[in-house]
Scaffold this motif. Structure first.
Motif, PDB file in Angstrom:
ATOM      1  N   ARG A  17      -4.839   0.925 -13.992  1.00  0.00           N
ATOM      2  CA  ARG A  17      -4.476   1.698 -12.800  1.00  0.00           C
ATOM      3  C   ARG A  17      -5.355   1.313 -11.606  1.00  0.00           C
ATOM      4  O   ARG A  17      -4.871   1.217 -10.478  1.00  0.00           O
ATOM      5  CB  ARG A  17      -4.542   3.187 -13.085  1.00  0.00           C
ATOM      6  CG  ARG A  17      -3.485   3.575 -14.128  1.00  0.00           C
ATOM      7  CD  ARG A  17      -2.922   4.942 -13.964  1.00  0.00           C
ATOM      8  NE  ARG A  17      -1.985   5.242 -15.033  1.00  0.00           N
ATOM      9  CZ  ARG A  17      -0.693   4.935 -15.012  1.00  0.00           C
ATOM     10  NH1 ARG A  17      -0.183   4.299 -13.991  1.00  0.00           N
ATOM     11  NH2 ARG A  17       0.093   5.249 -16.031  1.00  0.00           N
TER      12      ARG A  17
ATOM     13  N   ASP B  66       9.509   0.717  -4.260  1.00  0.00           N
ATOM     14  CA  ASP B  66       8.474   1.528  -3.614  1.00  0.00           C
ATOM     15  C   ASP B  66       7.186   1.404  -4.431  1.00  0.00           C
ATOM     16  O   ASP B  66       7.192   0.917  -5.568  1.00  0.00           O
ATOM     17  CB  ASP B  66       8.936   2.974  -3.410  1.00  0.00           C
ATOM     18  CG  ASP B  66       9.037   3.793  -4.694  1.00  0.00           C
ATOM     19  OD1 ASP B  66       8.373   3.468  -5.696  1.00  0.00           O
ATOM     20  OD2 ASP B  66       9.786   4.781  -4.683  1.00  0.00           O
ATOM     21  N   ARG B  67       6.090   1.842  -3.846  1.00  0.00           N
ATOM     22  CA  ARG B  67       4.766   1.631  -4.444  1.00  0.00           C
ATOM     23  C   ARG B  67       4.673   2.233  -5.847  1.00  0.00           C
ATOM     24  O   ARG B  67       4.173   1.598  -6.772  1.00  0.00           O
ATOM     25  CB  ARG B  67       3.692   2.220  -3.537  1.00  0.00           C
ATOM     26  CG  ARG B  67       2.290   1.865  -3.980  1.00  0.00           C
ATOM     27  CD  ARG B  67       1.271   2.543  -3.083  1.00  0.00           C
ATOM     28  NE  ARG B  67      -0.050   2.018  -3.295  1.00  0.00           N
ATOM     29  CZ  ARG B  67      -0.784   2.255  -4.375  1.00  0.00           C
ATOM     30  NH1 ARG B  67      -0.311   2.982  -5.362  1.00  0.00           N
ATOM     31  NH2 ARG B  67      -1.990   1.733  -4.495  1.00  0.00           N
ATOM     32  N   ALA B  68       5.132   3.453  -6.017  1.00  0.00           N
ATOM     33  CA  ALA B  68       5.032   4.117  -7.326  1.00  0.00           C
ATOM     34  C   ALA B  68       5.842   3.379  -8.383  1.00  0.00           C
ATOM     35  O   ALA B  68       5.368   3.190  -9.516  1.00  0.00           O
ATOM     36  CB  ALA B  68       5.495   5.568  -7.221  1.00  0.00           C
ATOM     37  N   GLU B  69       7.042   2.942  -8.015  1.00  0.00           N
ATOM     38  CA  GLU B  69       7.887   2.188  -8.953  1.00  0.00           C
ATOM     39  C   GLU B  69       7.225   0.875  -9.352  1.00  0.00           C
ATOM     40  O   GLU B  69       7.213   0.509 -10.527  1.00  0.00           O
ATOM     41  CB  GLU B  69       9.236   1.872  -8.282  1.00  0.00           C
ATOM     42  CG  GLU B  69      10.432   2.433  -8.967  1.00  0.00           C
ATOM     43  CD  GLU B  69      11.709   2.016  -8.246  1.00  0.00           C
ATOM     44  OE1 GLU B  69      12.668   1.713  -8.970  1.00  0.00           O
ATOM     45  OE2 GLU B  69      11.737   1.994  -7.008  1.00  0.00           O
TER      46      GLU B  69
ATOM     47  N   ALA C  19       4.033   0.151  -9.216  1.00  0.00           N
ATOM     48  CA  ALA C  19       2.827   0.438  -9.996  1.00  0.00           C
ATOM     49  C   ALA C  19       3.181   0.683 -11.461  1.00  0.00           C
ATOM     50  O   ALA C  19       2.521   0.150 -12.376  1.00  0.00           O
ATOM     51  CB  ALA C  19       2.089   1.644  -9.419  1.00  0.00           C
ATOM     52  N   GLU C  20       4.207   1.466 -11.709  1.00  0.00           N
ATOM     53  CA  GLU C  20       4.606   1.746 -13.090  1.00  0.00           C
ATOM     54  C   GLU C  20       5.148   0.490 -13.781  1.00  0.00           C
ATOM     55  O   GLU C  20       4.878   0.262 -14.962  1.00  0.00           O
ATOM     56  CB  GLU C  20       5.624   2.884 -13.143  1.00  0.00           C
ATOM     57  CG  GLU C  20       4.995   4.240 -12.891  1.00  0.00           C
ATOM     58  CD  GLU C  20       3.771   4.528 -13.758  1.00  0.00           C
ATOM     59  OE1 GLU C  20       3.816   4.339 -15.001  1.00  0.00           O
ATOM     60  OE2 GLU C  20       2.738   4.940 -13.191  1.00  0.00           O
TER      61      GLU C  20
END
Length: 188
Positions: free
Chosen positions: A90, A170-173, A175-176
């Motif tokens: 992370r 998007d950033r969250a997508e 990152a995951e």
């Protein structure tokens, strides 16, 4: 380590602008005048903050290498190796998504850093890799060290692909996606 809190705001501004310019135009495509103009200074005024372009590049790469190593050591210290690996992933993913210019500059311009600083950068980066290797060895004590080290380097290649791969999500997508892919790669 260059403590971000101890770096003057002006110096930090110069380093940030330089990362963007070096990433976009290359180290040799940027002049001292260009760096100065990017932060509202004349080229000669920039010399009050740095000895020259090489000093800007060296400090930029030393700073980020030290911050990654120190953050990695803190994250790797988690008692549970699964939690430590998750924290390392992370942390590196956040760095990669937030700093595509620094990744590009490191990838392309490390050879333009004077040798003493380049040697130090590489040494710091090896220490960062070893934090990951220690965590993975805690998870799989029987795994060969060189294979584990190679897996960490390959994982960094995946994570540091963000300047080229992060568009469209998007950033969250993103990152995951990176987290899932890196976990799978390290489990191989």
């Amino acid at each position: 380590m260059t403590d971000v809190a101890s770096v003057s705001p002006r110096r930090a501004e110069i380093l940030g602008a330089a990362a963007e310019l070096f990433a976009r135009r290359g180290f040799h495509g940027v002049s001292i005048g260009d760096l100065g103009r990017a932060v509202g200074l004349t080229g000669p005024a920039l010399y009050r903050h740095f000895r020259g372009k090489e000093a800007v590049l060296a400090e930029m790469l030393l700073d980020i290498s030290e911050r990654l190593r120190d953050d990695g050591a803190r994250r790797a210290a988690a008692a549970d190796p699964e939690a430590a690996l998750d924290a390392l992933l992370r942390g590196h993913i956040a760095f990669a998504l937030d700093n595509p210019a620094l990744i590009t500059v490191h990838e392309r311009e490390l050879d333009n850093v004077p040798e003493p600083q380049r040697h130090r950068i590489r040494s710091i980066q090896r220490a960062y890799v070893e934090e990951w290797v220690r965590v993975l060895r805690r998870l799989r004590p029987d795994g060969p060290g060189e294979r584990t080290r190679a897996a960490v380097h390959a994982c960094f290649g995946l994570l540091n692909s963000t300047p080229h791969s992060a568009a469209g999500l998007d950033r969250a997508e993103m990152a995951e996606l990176l987290h899932a892919m890196a976990r799978a790669a390290l489990a191989a």
